[in-house]
Write a protein that holds these residues in place. Sequence first.
Motif, PDB file in Angstrom:
ATOM      1  N   ARG A 136      -3.765   8.533   3.996  1.00  8.34           N
ATOM      2  CA  ARG A 136      -2.469   7.561   4.214  1.00  8.34           C
ATOM      3  C   ARG A 136      -2.224   7.505   5.648  1.00  8.34           C
ATOM      4  NH1 ARG A 136       2.818   6.671   0.270  1.00  8.34           N
ATOM      5  NH2 ARG A 136       4.295   6.485   2.567  1.00  8.34           N
ATOM      6  N   TYR A 153       1.062  -1.060  -0.058  1.00  5.35           N
ATOM      7  CA  TYR A 153      -0.406   0.162   0.061  1.00  5.35           C
ATOM      8  C   TYR A 153       1.106   1.691   0.262  1.00  5.35           C
ATOM      9  CZ  TYR A 153      -4.083   3.227   0.448  1.00  5.35           C
ATOM     10  OH  TYR A 153      -4.408   4.148   0.152  1.00  5.35           O
ATOM     11  N   VAL A 154       2.134   1.667   1.326  1.00  6.56           N
ATOM     12  CA  VAL A 154       2.505   2.697   1.233  1.00  6.56           C
ATOM     13  C   VAL A 154       3.558   2.632   0.008  1.00  6.56           C
ATOM     14  CG1 VAL A 154       2.302   3.260   3.841  1.00  6.56           C
ATOM     15  CG2 VAL A 154       4.469   1.028   3.127  1.00  6.56           C
ATOM     16  N   GLU A 177      -1.197   5.541   9.362  1.00  3.76           N
ATOM     17  CA  GLU A 177       0.145   4.397   9.585  1.00  3.76           C
ATOM     18  C   GLU A 177      -0.025   5.647  11.410  1.00  3.76           C
ATOM     19  OE1 GLU A 177       2.784   5.162   6.148  1.00  3.76           O
ATOM     20  OE2 GLU A 177       3.030   7.356   6.872  1.00  3.76           O
ATOM     21  N   LEU A 217     -10.707   6.145   2.295  1.00  6.60           N
ATOM     22  CA  LEU A 217      -8.672   5.868   2.734  1.00  6.60           C
ATOM     23  C   LEU A 217      -8.841   5.898   1.102  1.00  6.60           C
ATOM     24  CD1 LEU A 217      -6.277   5.644   3.726  1.00  6.60           C
ATOM     25  CD2 LEU A 217      -5.982   3.376   3.221  1.00  6.60           C
ATOM     26  N   ASP A 218      -7.613   7.652   0.854  1.00  7.62           N
ATOM     27  CA  ASP A 218      -7.981   8.340   0.201  1.00  7.62           C
ATOM     28  C   ASP A 218      -8.770   8.358  -0.887  1.00  7.62           C
ATOM     29  OD1 ASP A 218      -4.948   8.278   1.110  1.00  7.62           O
ATOM     30  OD2 ASP A 218      -4.067   6.499  -0.213  1.00  7.62           O
TER      31      ASP A 218
END
Lengths: 795, 170
Positions: B54, A185-186, B58, B83-84
């Motif tokens: 994001r 994802y990142v 995190e 999300l996003d």
Amino acid sequence: MSANEETVTIEVDGSAVEARKGEMLIQATDRAGIHIPRFCYHKHLPVVANCRMCLVEIEKAPKPMPACATPVAEGMKVATTSEHALKAQRGVMEFLLINHPLDCPICDQGGECELQDVAMGFGRGISRFTEGKRVVADEDLGPLVGTQMTRCIHCTRCVRFLDTVAGQKELGGMFRGEHMEIATYVEEGINSELSGNVIDLCPVGALTNKPFAFRARPWELLSFPAVSPHDGVGSNLSLHTLRGQIMRVVPRENQAINETWIADRDRYGVEGLKAEDRLQYPMVKREGQWHEVPWETALNRAAEGLKGVVERHGAAELGGLLAPSATLEELYLSARLLRGLGSGNVDHRLREGDTSDQAHAPLVPWLGQSIAELEEASAVLLVGSYARHEQPLINHRLRKAALAGTPIMALNPRRFEWNLPLAVEEAVAADQWVQRLGGVAQAVAEQTGGRLPDSLAAVAGPIDGTAREIARRLTEERTAAVLIGNMATSHPQAATLRALAGFIAEQSGGRLGVLPEAANTVGGWLAGAVPHREEGGHPAAAAGKAAHEMVAQGLKGYFLLNVEPERDLWNPQAARTALGEAEQVVALTVFADDTLREVADVLLPMGAFGESAGTFVNAEGRWQSFRGVGEPPADARPGWRVLRALGTVLALDGFAYNDIAEIYGELAGRCQERCPEPLSYPQEVLGGTAIAGDGLSLAGNVPIYAGDPLVRRSEPLQRTLIAGRLEVRLAPATVERLGLAGGTERVRVRGAAGSVELPWVADAAVPPETAWIPAGLAGRAALGGPFGKVAVEAL
Amino acid sequence: MTEQSVAEKVLSADQCRRIDHWLAKFPDDEQGRASAIIAALHILQDDNGGALQRQHVEAVAAYIGMPRSSAFEVATFYSMFHLDEPVGRHKVNFCTNLSCCLNGADELVAYAEQKLGVRQGETTADGRITLVREEECLAACTGAPMMIVDGHYHTHLPRERIDEILDGLS
Ligand code: SF4
Ligand code: FES
Ligand code: FES
């Protein structure tokens, strides 16, 4: 009923099979050699039963059951190939193929693909699925692992491996249902030192060996057993060759050593074989110019050079610096060659600066136990080790122990990014290390009623809370392990650290062990590649100089066995000067970088890993031999052959070996007692130099991909984020004291012999007043050894 | 940047306190702490205009001590997390799973899409309504067909009710 309490008897396809109580059906059938198809199951990963390929029929169960998640029971009747079972397996296969692309002709996994194999057995000839297949965008996971995620069948082996084995869960199953994607994802890649294992685990061609992409088809390759040349674990490998060229490396299972895993450097080290500075032809230097010459000319010139030094200056002016990653046979012949010329100056301890305890050192500095036994230790104290990057698969054992509840403790010159929970992690400035370890020794003595010998007590610091905590855990049970790591071994007071560690291990009733740095650190001691002992540990008539002494004192002639002066030697600055000023430098080497070309007079090209037969002795004292399977380039020849020829040209006795087996046999015969136990060092202060003076305490370890010439040239490994770069790391408090924040990105670091400009980074893992600068990297030579004192100045 | 600092940078003291409230309900071990992830993501989503970025995920992962990738697994799995992706002032979720489907949900979705001029998964140009992506069963089968508007269940839906409810959203 089964006879044994621990086992049950089940019936599989009409035959009786013994199974262990509580195990899963697939474990019993695997042991019995009955094949059940599977994708998600792997014996070293947790069971998830998500692929459903292993469905079998079980009597009285109305529905087919997954063999990987069904525990055995006494009297269970299983059919793996009945109509019912096959129907279920075919059904699952059809579902799995719905979204899988039919791109086998352009897929690197083709020919060694579990999906392809199982589809041959259980798939339909023609797909009934006429809708569009899904497509998944590929993610860049970094330089090592290639992705074609449309091929993924969501077995999650890769996810579970990174989570439970590598301890760095960077992949996950993102989104849901038909939209599920294996991804980070990142998009920061996967950065574990064990990441390449996901390639072997992936049953399809979703995760593949990136540098190997499209190089060869699996069925064209020949496979040969090999042993990793990059650390003291001695991981078992298979080398795959195509027409004599080494194409790739995959793991070879050995439960006692590497289980089914290998570290990334074991897999990708071979990418360095074809580096541009690979030495192809023998070369001699005439009036500052290099000339390619025939072997005969080069050998004659080398022999004259070495003999000339002895004739003009005496044999004591000749020395041999031998790589600890060389084979046992190469080390043995090199040591014999130098001794044959009358010189006892032979050493493979290239990164050591304090060898004052060598006369009383054990036969070999080994692990003191088997690699697997590490999992059984009641507690572990690491003295100067970042095992995760130094011996990744030993770290894997420690991680298993830690997760099972064993306290793992570390006393290091900084904190590191461990993938295991540490019970104690104490960062001590390198110039305080002896005192602090002394404090732990005192605390242990206090617990056990022992007494620290006077000379050690004189250097030991006070007992603090951490020392008590470590001592308490070590002495709780009498099966602790005290392990001396690479950083302690390269410390200028290494012998004192060993003495203290030895005392701590002895008092707590545990085992002392050394984590050997290179593939043949242990073997070098057996081969006579130390100045005070000949092969088999027999005392040398007269002890010669240790590597750091040969460098510090400067000799007239050197013989180098695969050594890169600026990167492999303890004090690269002094090495450069000593070699530069020597009259004769003969280098038998795989590569020839600029420094070597500058200081050497004769360059003899040798076969690299995979190209020469030989033997490594691993950390646990295991002798592992392998064949040479790749062709060395151009005129390069296996090292042992070159040494045999050189010995013959020098008219030395006993170099007329017919083959390498004779060399091995001769050496093995002289090493009757191959690995003694337990390990012990003299418990007194014998020498070494305390780090004194003004300034910051300099400390550094060798980054994971900087340890040997081959790994340093593996371009994919060098592009990873963990490869380590040359910079100075400082505690935030030190940054503040020096007033660096807000200033320039670079600083001047001034050592005893010179200075370098480096970028700086604030790092809370570094203790205050320490300048952490990696060792073994090009460009830091001016600072000298890995430890010392430096001044850091804003530019 | 260390993991700790992501949490410090993104989470307010109040948010930490609200997440702690949920953490206290589960055992204080790795798995227990991970159980608070859904509540924690809701807190961040509610405080940030109904969508997650994001850095929020995190920060939550770092704060409760779970692998970052696992937090993203959760945040991408549930259609209740955005999300996003930009969202409107109101979120409308139509169930199209079995019971609702049998009771004509597909036509209702088509009707709503046409009425609002957006497809499922999109937001109206004026930022008023997000038609949430296709849903799994929303656990109100007895009232099929159904939809959820900003967390409130509306069951046994005829078209007229849809007009009424959607027109009433400002
Ligand atoms: S990428 Fe490979 S190993 Fe990972 S889930 Fe997909 S098929 Fe399995
Ligand atoms: S192997 Fe058993 S379900 Fe995948
Ligand atoms: S199917 Fe719509 S609520 Fe269950």
